[in-house]
Design an enzyme around this catalytic site. Sequence first.
Site, PDB file in Angstrom:
ATOM      1  N   THR A 224       6.580  -7.218  11.735  1.00  0.00           N
ATOM      2  CA  THR A 224       7.609  -6.188  11.614  1.00  0.00           C
ATOM      3  C   THR A 224       6.943  -4.820  11.507  1.00  0.00           C
ATOM      4  OG1 THR A 224       7.680  -6.143   9.181  1.00  0.00           O
ATOM      5  CG2 THR A 224       9.021  -7.827  10.293  1.00  0.00           C
TER       6      THR A 224
ATOM      7  N   TYR B 210       1.405  -1.178  -3.439  1.00  0.00           N
ATOM      8  CA  TYR B 210       2.289  -2.147  -2.788  1.00  0.00           C
ATOM      9  C   TYR B 210       2.260  -3.478  -3.534  1.00  0.00           C
ATOM     10  CZ  TYR B 210       4.246  -5.323   0.683  1.00  0.00           C
ATOM     11  OH  TYR B 210       5.009  -6.281   1.315  1.00  0.00           O
TER      12      TYR B 210
ATOM     13  N   LYS C 126       5.375  -5.565  -5.651  1.00  0.00           N
ATOM     14  CA  LYS C 126       5.809  -6.932  -5.379  1.00  0.00           C
ATOM     15  C   LYS C 126       5.640  -7.827  -6.605  1.00  0.00           C
ATOM     16  CE  LYS C 126       7.305  -6.315  -1.267  1.00  0.00           C
ATOM     17  NZ  LYS C 126       8.727  -6.491  -0.948  1.00  0.00           N
TER      18      LYS C 126
END
Length: 325
Positions: free
Chosen positions: A242, A205, A209
């Site tokens: 989220t 991850y 990014k």
Amino acid sequence: MWRFLHLLLGFIRLYLDGVKVLIYQLFNESFTLPDLPKQNGKVAIVTGGTRGMGYEISKHLVSLGMHVVIGNEEDEGLSAVKKIQEEFSESKVEFMYLDLASLMSVQQFVQRYKAKGLPLHVLINNAGIMLVSERRTEDGFELHFGLNYLGHFLLTNLLLDVLKKSGKPGKCSRIVIMSSATHYGGRLSLEDLQGRKCYSAHGAYAQSKLALLLFSYHLQDRLWAKGDPVMVNAVDPGMVDTALYDNLCGPAQMAKRPFAKLLFRTPAEGASTAIYAAAASELEGIGRLYLYNGRKTESSAISYDEQLQARLWKESCALVGLHKA
């Protein structure tokens, strides 16, 4: 043993970055959007615009008068469009199927979009996944790298001609790329971009990014070199409550729950910097920024490595089948 230590260090780096962000958010208010100018006549694409921050971005751009196309692979795209239309009766918003984990789907999306004959003034690369178990896209890429980065890399490049035609000096088109503070702990190995030697969901991850930031800076340099009226900026939304965090491991998930409402940003708060990058007058003609909480911020030292940016660009072109040096 080496593999275990590598995974452990990646895990520690990611969560230390998270702690730093939470401490900042505890003592600093979320960025409040200024009054933004109306965007009547402009068209935007928002990837992952059916939920969370993507939905808030789409809804706000619609409220400014933009025609918004939500690119998403979920069936809930039509539901998101209906909700926005109910809130803004004269809105222009539509859903188009887009699976960023499939290069063919990205190509088909661009073909369908171009067939509409619409201009494109704003592209917001928002969609993403986080901390999923090791999986591959249909093209064989590690899922974080393939969806978060390569899908957006191909999408952006295939839409560049429309963005260039739609912008002009004083009214540039804009590309907004969603990065994350996790990029600070990211490591990028061009010899093992797919994590086959040593897979870590945390490392994958963070790498995706970081790759988005390297892409953002290099793309802007290429556009400036040709005098194209397109500005590229990356944003960090902070830690936002989220569904991205649904994949946290058990203990981390339990620890997150009591703090989320207190320390995490809401999706609307997390979306604010991306909306600002997409529509603020004061950012006209300004690119190559990394924006956090509405302010220009320094990204990691490695993200400014122009040699690494160029090497990643070349490798990415080869991976997605683009014939560009």
